[in-house]
Motif scaffolding. Structure first.
Motif, PDB file in Angstrom:
ATOM      1  N   PHE A  24       0.830  -1.210   0.000  1.00  0.00           N
ATOM      2  CA  PHE A  24       0.000   0.000   0.000  1.00  0.00           C
ATOM      3  C   PHE A  24       0.865   1.262   0.000  1.00  0.00           C
ATOM      4  O   PHE A  24       0.454   2.310  -0.473  1.00  0.00           O
ATOM      5  CB  PHE A  24      -0.940   0.006   1.205  1.00  0.00           C
ATOM      6  N   ARG A  83      -6.099  -2.490 -11.993  1.00  0.00           N
ATOM      7  CA  ARG A  83      -6.709  -2.100 -10.723  1.00  0.00           C
ATOM      8  C   ARG A  83      -7.514  -0.828 -10.857  1.00  0.00           C
ATOM      9  O   ARG A  83      -7.974  -0.268  -9.877  1.00  0.00           O
ATOM     10  CB  ARG A  83      -5.628  -1.912  -9.664  1.00  0.00           C
ATOM     11  N   VAL A  97     -15.730  -4.530  -5.479  1.00  0.00           N
ATOM     12  CA  VAL A  97     -14.309  -4.836  -5.664  1.00  0.00           C
ATOM     13  C   VAL A  97     -13.636  -3.715  -6.450  1.00  0.00           C
ATOM     14  O   VAL A  97     -12.541  -3.245  -6.106  1.00  0.00           O
ATOM     15  CB  VAL A  97     -14.141  -6.186  -6.379  1.00  0.00           C
ATOM     16  N   GLU A  99     -14.529  -0.630  -6.631  1.00  0.00           N
ATOM     17  CA  GLU A  99     -14.399   0.556  -5.789  1.00  0.00           C
ATOM     18  C   GLU A  99     -13.236   0.417  -4.826  1.00  0.00           C
ATOM     19  O   GLU A  99     -12.507   1.376  -4.572  1.00  0.00           O
ATOM     20  CB  GLU A  99     -15.705   0.795  -5.029  1.00  0.00           C
ATOM     21  N   HIS A 100     -13.077  -0.786  -4.291  1.00  0.00           N
ATOM     22  CA  HIS A 100     -11.929  -1.016  -3.416  1.00  0.00           C
ATOM     23  C   HIS A 100     -10.631  -0.739  -4.166  1.00  0.00           C
ATOM     24  O   HIS A 100      -9.728  -0.082  -3.674  1.00  0.00           O
ATOM     25  CB  HIS A 100     -11.930  -2.461  -2.909  1.00  0.00           C
ATOM     26  N   LEU A 103     -10.006   2.872  -4.778  1.00  0.00           N
ATOM     27  CA  LEU A 103      -9.528   3.569  -3.595  1.00  0.00           C
ATOM     28  C   LEU A 103      -8.040   3.300  -3.370  1.00  0.00           C
ATOM     29  O   LEU A 103      -7.280   4.195  -3.018  1.00  0.00           O
ATOM     30  CB  LEU A 103     -10.345   3.134  -2.374  1.00  0.00           C
ATOM     31  N   VAL A 104      -7.650   2.067  -3.602  1.00  0.00           N
ATOM     32  CA  VAL A 104      -6.226   1.745  -3.476  1.00  0.00           C
ATOM     33  C   VAL A 104      -5.421   2.536  -4.506  1.00  0.00           C
ATOM     34  O   VAL A 104      -4.344   3.061  -4.214  1.00  0.00           O
ATOM     35  CB  VAL A 104      -5.998   0.231  -3.651  1.00  0.00           C
ATOM     36  N   LEU A 107      -5.163   6.042  -3.360  1.00  0.00           N
ATOM     37  CA  LEU A 107      -4.196   6.133  -2.264  1.00  0.00           C
ATOM     38  C   LEU A 107      -2.781   6.324  -2.811  1.00  0.00           C
ATOM     39  O   LEU A 107      -1.976   7.078  -2.256  1.00  0.00           O
ATOM     40  CB  LEU A 107      -4.277   4.859  -1.428  1.00  0.00           C
ATOM     41  N   PHE A 123      -4.987   0.764   7.902  1.00  0.00           N
ATOM     42  CA  PHE A 123      -4.709  -0.640   7.580  1.00  0.00           C
ATOM     43  C   PHE A 123      -4.026  -1.322   8.761  1.00  0.00           C
ATOM     44  O   PHE A 123      -4.444  -2.386   9.196  1.00  0.00           O
ATOM     45  CB  PHE A 123      -3.842  -0.761   6.324  1.00  0.00           C
ATOM     46  N   LEU A 153      -8.404  11.945  -0.880  1.00  0.00           N
ATOM     47  CA  LEU A 153      -9.062  10.712  -1.325  1.00  0.00           C
ATOM     48  C   LEU A 153     -10.492  10.991  -1.756  1.00  0.00           C
ATOM     49  O   LEU A 153     -10.969  10.458  -2.755  1.00  0.00           O
ATOM     50  CB  LEU A 153      -9.065   9.687  -0.185  1.00  0.00           C
ATOM     51  N   LEU A 157     -11.924  10.282  -5.431  1.00  0.00           N
ATOM     52  CA  LEU A 157     -12.980   9.290  -5.614  1.00  0.00           C
ATOM     53  C   LEU A 157     -14.304   9.909  -6.010  1.00  0.00           C
ATOM     54  O   LEU A 157     -15.311   9.212  -6.112  1.00  0.00           O
ATOM     55  CB  LEU A 157     -13.150   8.487  -4.313  1.00  0.00           C
ATOM     56  N   ARG A 162     -13.884  10.225 -12.090  1.00  0.00           N
ATOM     57  CA  ARG A 162     -13.574   8.898 -12.618  1.00  0.00           C
ATOM     58  C   ARG A 162     -13.609   8.920 -14.145  1.00  0.00           C
ATOM     59  O   ARG A 162     -14.288   9.739 -14.721  1.00  0.00           O
ATOM     60  CB  ARG A 162     -14.590   7.893 -12.082  1.00  0.00           C
TER      61      ARG A 162
ATOM     62  N   ILE B   5     -15.555   8.155   4.557  1.00  0.00           N
ATOM     63  CA  ILE B   5     -14.311   7.850   3.873  1.00  0.00           C
ATOM     64  C   ILE B   5     -13.360   7.026   4.748  1.00  0.00           C
ATOM     65  O   ILE B   5     -12.626   6.170   4.256  1.00  0.00           O
ATOM     66  CB  ILE B   5     -13.631   9.163   3.391  1.00  0.00           C
ATOM     67  N   ARG B   8     -14.623   3.471   4.816  1.00  0.00           N
ATOM     68  CA  ARG B   8     -14.439   2.851   3.506  1.00  0.00           C
ATOM     69  C   ARG B   8     -12.969   2.545   3.251  1.00  0.00           C
ATOM     70  O   ARG B   8     -12.625   1.485   2.714  1.00  0.00           O
ATOM     71  CB  ARG B   8     -14.977   3.787   2.414  1.00  0.00           C
ATOM     72  N   ARG B  10     -10.681   1.940   5.484  1.00  0.00           N
ATOM     73  CA  ARG B  10     -10.299   0.800   6.320  1.00  0.00           C
ATOM     74  C   ARG B  10     -10.799  -0.509   5.690  1.00  0.00           C
ATOM     75  O   ARG B  10     -10.065  -1.484   5.569  1.00  0.00           O
ATOM     76  CB  ARG B  10     -10.872   0.988   7.730  1.00  0.00           C
ATOM     77  N   ASP B  12     -11.720  -1.099   2.560  1.00  0.00           N
ATOM     78  CA  ASP B  12     -11.120  -1.391   1.258  1.00  0.00           C
ATOM     79  C   ASP B  12      -9.683  -1.870   1.384  1.00  0.00           C
ATOM     80  O   ASP B  12      -9.240  -2.756   0.644  1.00  0.00           O
ATOM     81  CB  ASP B  12     -11.177  -0.139   0.385  1.00  0.00           C
ATOM     82  N   LEU B  13      -8.957  -1.279   2.299  1.00  0.00           N
ATOM     83  CA  LEU B  13      -7.570  -1.700   2.476  1.00  0.00           C
ATOM     84  C   LEU B  13      -7.519  -3.158   2.943  1.00  0.00           C
ATOM     85  O   LEU B  13      -6.730  -3.964   2.434  1.00  0.00           O
ATOM     86  CB  LEU B  13      -6.856  -0.797   3.481  1.00  0.00           C
ATOM     87  N   HIS B  14      -8.337  -3.483   3.899  1.00  0.00           N
ATOM     88  CA  HIS B  14      -8.321  -4.855   4.390  1.00  0.00           C
ATOM     89  C   HIS B  14      -8.850  -5.823   3.334  1.00  0.00           C
ATOM     90  O   HIS B  14      -8.360  -6.949   3.200  1.00  0.00           O
ATOM     91  CB  HIS B  14      -9.125  -4.963   5.690  1.00  0.00           C
ATOM     92  N   ASP B  15      -9.824  -5.357   2.583  1.00  0.00           N
ATOM     93  CA  ASP B  15     -10.366  -6.216   1.531  1.00  0.00           C
ATOM     94  C   ASP B  15      -9.318  -6.460   0.446  1.00  0.00           C
ATOM     95  O   ASP B  15      -9.099  -7.585   0.003  1.00  0.00           O
ATOM     96  CB  ASP B  15     -11.608  -5.558   0.931  1.00  0.00           C
TER      97      ASP B  15
END
Lengths: 170, 440
Positions: A24, A83, A97, A99-100, A103-104, A107, A123, A153, A157, A162, B5, B8, B10, B12-15
Motif C-alpha cells: 500500500f 486495478r 471490488v 471501488e476497493h 480507492l487503493v 491512495l 490498515f 481521497l 474518488l 472517474r 471515507i 471505507r 479501512r 477497502d484496504l483490508h479487503d
C-alpha cells in the motif's frame, strides 16, 4: 540455533502483514516484496540486538524505506491498469471490488507522508500516537496529514473525476 | 458512498489486502541477505550518521556488538555522563548554569511526547558542559531518565542519561534545542547538535565513541564522495566547530571512526527517523517520465531501479535527505550498451544527472552527468565515455539531432540516448522557436 528459529517464526507470522503494508505504501508488489525482504534481512542481521518488538522495528523500517523512496516530488508508484476500472459497473460485488481497487489506486496518488499516515492508521490500525512515534513526527502532524489525505481521497474518488486510468506518475 | 471515507478506506484496504500475496520466498531471501549483512556488520563495528533536523538535533545511530544493558544499574557511559564534572569556559558561571537548568526543567515539563524522548526523569539535572561559541552560549545537560516508548527495552527497563542540548534563543536566554540518549537498546542517540540562529556551530558530545566528521559531499568526476576528519574533543568532553561558509547542513555527518556503510543508519534509529526537514526542491520540473523507450513496471520509471539511487545513498545513507525526479531514460547505445539516466538531489544541493552504463558482459559503470539546469535549452546533456554517444533531455520538447553528414534525425520527446555521430540537437518546445544546441 534458537535465535534463527525465533526469526523464522517471526517472518512466517508477520511477513505477510509487512508485505501488505509495503504494497500500500509503494503501490508495486515487486517493489514491496523486495523492500520487505531487505528489511527482514536487516532484522535478521540484528536479531539479537532488537529489544523492542521486532514487528514494530520492521514496520518502522518498511515505512521509512518506502517513504524515502517516494519522497521525491511528483514521484508516484505506478497504478496497474488492471486495478483501475474504466467505469462503475452495476452495484454488485464486482462494483464493490472495483471501488476497493479504485480507492487503493487513489491512495497511491497521495504524497508519501499522507499515504503512510493513512496506511498506518487505517490498515495497520495504529493509534495517532503510535503513528506519530513510528514516523518520527508530532501527533498534530499525523492529524493534519490524515485529514488532508482523506480530503484528497474524497476528491480522487468523486464520481466526476472517474475513471482513474492513468499509469503515468504525476 | 454509503460509508464515510474513513470506514471505507479501512474496509477497502483490508479487503484489498486479502488478495495480496508475495510471489517469492521472503524468509529464504531475508536469511540469505541477512547473513551477508551480518558478515558486513561485524566488519563495521558501528555506524553513526548525523542528520541535522529542524529541531537542530544532529541525530546519530550506532550498532554495537556488545551489551551495554545491565539490569539495576545505568550503563557505564551513562554513569560517566551523569557524574561528569562541568566543563567549558562557562563552567564557573553559576548564574548561567542556573538559567540553563531552569530552561531544561521548563522544557521537560512542557515538551510533548513527540519531542521528549524520556519518561520518569529522576534526580536533578546537571550541566556537564557550558561554553561561549560563535553562536552564543551553549550548554549540555544530563538527567537520569527512562527512555520513552519506542526506545524502551521491555525485557529490561534500563535507565539512561538523558542528554539535553541548550543554545541561546532569540531572546538571548538559554533555549533547549533537543534531547536524546547516548545509548538505548544497543543504539546511540544524538551525540551532536547545531547551535546558533543560522545553525552554524556544530557541537559534538564525547559519549565514549571515537567519531569522525564530514562537512558534506564533494564531487569527483561528477560522482559524490565524502571525506572525514577525526573529531577532537576538548578536555571538557565537547568538540566545537564552525560550519565553513556554504556548508549544506543537511549533509553534515558525524559518524564513528569505524563506520562503514551509511545505509545501516536508516534502520538503527530506535525512536524513528530524525524528523525530515524541508529542503529547497531543485529537481527539474519534469511533467512526464518519458524519454526513450522507458521501461515501466519497476519501482521507478526505469528498470533496474535502485542502482543509481545507491550511488547517492552511499554518501547520505538510506535515511539521508535525497530525492529523485520522475525523469529517467532507459535505452541502448549503438553498440549494445544499456544506458539508464536519472536525476537526483542530495540535501539542499542542486540536482545532478547520473548515468549508469552497462556494456555487454561487463559490470555497470556510473557516470556523473553534472548539474541539471532548466535554464538551458537542453536540461540534460551528458557525453558518454569511450565515444558511445550522448544522453540529452528537455521537458515537453521534441528533440531531433544532426549527424556528421548533416542529416537531421527525429529523436524523441523529453529525452534520448543519441549515437556518437550526433553533432547537434534541435530542441523544439511548443510555442517557442527551435534552438539548436551543439554537442561537444
Amino acid at each position: 540455533m534458537a535465535a534463527d528459529e525465533d526469526f523464522d517464526e517471526f517472518v512466517r507470522g508477520r511477513s505477510l502483514s509487512l508485505f501488505r503494508t509495503a504494497y500500500f505504501l509503494t503501490g508495486d508488489a515487486g517493489h514491496a516484496e523486495d523492500l520487505v525482504q531487505d528489511v527482514l534481512a536487516r532484522v535478521y542481521a540484528r536479531w539479537r540486538l532488537i529489544r523492542t518488538s521486532p514487528e514494530a522495528y520492521a514496520r518502522r523500517a518498511v515505512v521509512h524505506a518506502a517513504t524515502n523512496r517516494w519522497r521525491a516530488r511528483g514521484r508516484r508508484p505506478e497504478v496497474p491498469m488492471s486495478r483501475t476500472p474504466d467505469r462503475p459497473g452495476p452495484h454488485d460485488h464486482a462494483q464493490q471490488v472495483a471501488e476497493h481497487q479504485s480507492l487503493v489506486a487513489a491512495l497511491a496518488q497521495l504524497s508519501p507522508r499522507q499515504r503512510a499516515v493513512l496506511v498506518l492508521r487505517y490498515f495497520d490500525d495504529l493509534s495517532e500516537a503510535d503513528t506519530a512515534r513510528l514516523l518520527g513526527c508530532a501527533v498534530g502532524t499525523v492529524k493534519s496529514q490524515s485529514a488532508r489525505g482523506l480530503a484528497a481521497l474524497r476528491r480522487l474518488l468523486d464520481p466526476n473525476d472517474r475513471p482513474l486510468t492513468t499509469t503515468e506518475p504525476r | 458512498m454509503s460509508m464515510n471515507i474513513e470506514d471505507r478506506l479501512r474496509a477497502d484496504l483490508h479487503d484489498a489486502a486479502r488478495q495480496l500475496m508475495p510471489s517469492g520466498d521472503l524468509l529464504g531471501g531475508a536469511r540469505r541477505r541477512g547473513r551477508q549483512r551480518r558478515r558486513r556488520t561485524r566488519a563495521v563495528a558501528a555506524v553513526v550518521v548525523a542528520a541535522v533536523t529542524g529541531g537542530v538535533v544532529v541525530a546519530s545511530a550506532q550498532l554495537l556488538g556488545r551489551s551495554d544493558r545491565t539490569a539495576g544499574s545505568l550503563p557505564a557511559v551513562d554513569q560517566e555522563l551523569l557524574s561528569r564534572p562541568t566543563g567549558g569556559d562557562l563552567a564557573g558561571d553559576n548564574a548561567y548554569l542556573a538559567q540553563v537548568t531552569a530552561a531544561w526543567k521548563r522544557y521537560v515539563s512542557t515538551a510533548g511526547q513527540a519531542r521528549l524522548q524520556a519518561t520518569d526523569l529522576r534526580g536533578e539535572p546537571r550541566v556537564i558542559w557550558a561554553g561561549k561559541t560563535n553562536s552564543g552560549n551553549v550548554a549540555v545537560v544530563v538527567q537520569d531518565a527512562q527512555p520513552g516508548q519506542g526506545l524502551v527495552n521491555h525485557e529490561n527497563l534500563q535507565r539512561h542519561a538523558l542528554i539535553g542540548f541548550v543554545g541561546t534563543g532569540a531572546n538571548g536566554r538559554p533555549t533547549v534545542l533537543g534531547n536524546t540518549f547516548p545509548m538505548t537498546n544497543g543504539y546511540p542517540g544524538a551525540t551532536a547538535f547545531l547551535a546558533g540562529p543560522r545553525r552554524t556551530t556544530l557541537l559534538v558530545l564525547d559519549a565514549g565513541v571515537p567519531l569522525k566528521l564530514s562537512w558534506g559531499v564533494t564531487y569527483k568526476n561528477g560522482l559524490p564522495h565524502r571525506s572525514y576528519l577525526p573529531v577532537r574533543f576538548s578536555s571538557g568532553g565537547v568538540a566545537e566547530y564552525d560550519l565553513p561558509a556554504g556548508t549544506d547542513r543537511n549533509l553534515v555527518y558525524v559518524v564513528p571512526t569505524s563506520a562503514g556503510s551509511l545505509d545501516d543508519f536508516a534502520y538503527s534509529v530506535a525512536n524513528g527517523a530524525p524528523p525530515k526537514r524541508l529542503v529547497p526542491n531543485h529537481l527539474l520540473p519534469w511533467t512526464n517520465s518519458t524519454g526513450g523507450p522507458v521501461v515501466t513496471g519497476g519501482s521507478s520509471g526505469c528498470g533496474n531501479a535502485g542502482s543509481l539511487e545507491a550511488t547517492v545513498r552511499a554518501v547520505v545513507g538510506a535515511n539521508g535527505i535525497y530525492s529523485g525526479s520522475i525523469w529517467c531514460i532507459a535505452d541502448t547505445t549503438h553498440d549494445g550498451s544499456q544506458v539508464q539516466a536519472e536525476e537526483w538531489q542530495l540535501g539542499a544541493q542542486p540536482s545532478r544527472i547520473y548515468v549508469q552504463l552497462t556494456r555487454p558482459g561487463q559490470q555497470s559503470q556510473v557516470i556523473g552527468g553534472g548539474i541539471a539546469d532548466s535554464s538551458k535549452p537542453l536540461w540534460v546533456k551528458v557525453k558518454l565515455p569511450q565515444n558511445e554517444g550522448w544522453v540529452v533531455g528537455r521537458d515537453k520538447a521534441a528533440l531531433s539531432y544532426q549527424d556528421t553528414a548533416g542529416h537531421w534525425h527525429s529523436a524523441t520527446r523529453s529525452g534520448a540516448v543519441l549515437p556518437p555521430s550526433a553533432t547537434a540537437v534541435k530542441v523544439t518546445v511548443p510555442g517557442h522557436a527551435s534552438t539548436t544546441v551543439p554537442l561537444r
